[in-house]
Scaffold this motif. Sequence first.
Motif, short mmCIF file in Angstrom:
data_model
loop_
_atom_site.label_atom_id
_atom_site.label_comp_id
_atom_site.label_asym_id
_atom_site.label_seq_id
_atom_site.Cartn_x
_atom_site.Cartn_y
_atom_site.Cartn_z
N SER A 35 0.84 -1.22 0.00
CA SER A 35 0.00 0.00 0.00
C SER A 35 0.86 1.26 0.00
O SER A 35 0.56 2.23 -0.69
N THR A 53 -4.13 -3.07 5.35
CA THR A 53 -5.28 -2.98 4.46
C THR A 53 -6.29 -4.06 4.82
O THR A 53 -5.95 -5.23 4.82
N ASP A 76 -5.13 -3.17 -4.76
CA ASP A 76 -4.38 -3.46 -3.54
C ASP A 76 -5.22 -4.45 -2.72
O ASP A 76 -6.44 -4.37 -2.71
MG LIG Z 1 -1.86 -2.81 2.45
#
Ligand SMILES: [Mg+2]
Length: 223
Positions: A35, A53, A76
């Motif tokens: 990320s 995430t 992502d």
């Molecule tokens: Mg991430």
Amino acid sequence: MANDVGSIPDLVQKKHDVGEVVKIICLGDSAVGKSKLMERFLMDEYRPQQMSTYALTLYHHQTTIGNKNVVVDFWDTAGQERFQSMHPSYYHKAHACIMVFDVQRKITYKNLYNWYKELREYRPEIPCCVVANKIDADLKMAQRSFNFGKKHGLPLYYVSAADGTNVVKMFRDMIKKALDYKQNPRDFIDEVLQELENFDLEKKEENSEADEDGLKTESPEFV
Ligand SMILES: [Mg+2]
Ligand SMILES: Nc1nc2c(ncn2[C@@H]2O[C@H](COP(=O)(O)OP(=O)(O)OP(=O)(O)O)[C@@H](O)[C@H]2O)c(=O)[nH]1
């Protein structure tokens, strides 16, 4: 009246401005910096200590390659990597893959074998690269040769999401490769999909040209 005349080129312009859409996915163990790399490339900012995430994040990026407009959808992960496997839809229609490991954690390098195996099950031919992230934390690592890339014929980038080293270069190279793959797929299924997409685009262009000429689409009862 002047406005009417002006509106036609505007419409045509918009139609061509959209450009090619490519999908680029990112793979690698949790906390390798996937990320942060995307954020660094897209926002050119770096905020350490961000939470992991937990949901799928889609980053939308518009750019030009040569004289072509390109829309890039970066995917992502939703933290599924903790289970060492991704949902098949993550791979679906991806045009390139960025595989990341953390130079400070050997296990993340070893796990590239699993990631790569899974990637090739779903996407046998798409361009892929290996990214050695966090070299700011240990500069000696940039001198080390990591054989995984060589063994599989994949380019290796030494990068740092923290200080930005090589981040733009790596992403720009991968966008170019994704675009090249989309336009010249090496996988039979992808070739068929590309043909269908071209066919669809031609149809849309025909329709919008007809619209611009003042022709109305027939309503179903006349078909
Ligand atoms: Mg991430
Ligand atoms: N020193 C250093 N730390 C980094 C770098 N990139 C990321 N980090 C740190 O590594 C941690 C994980 O980064 P993330 O980008 O959240 O990792 P991720 O791969 O997206 O992790 P998940 O979302 O859990 O899959 C964070 O604390 C970051 O600040 C880097 O280039 N150098």
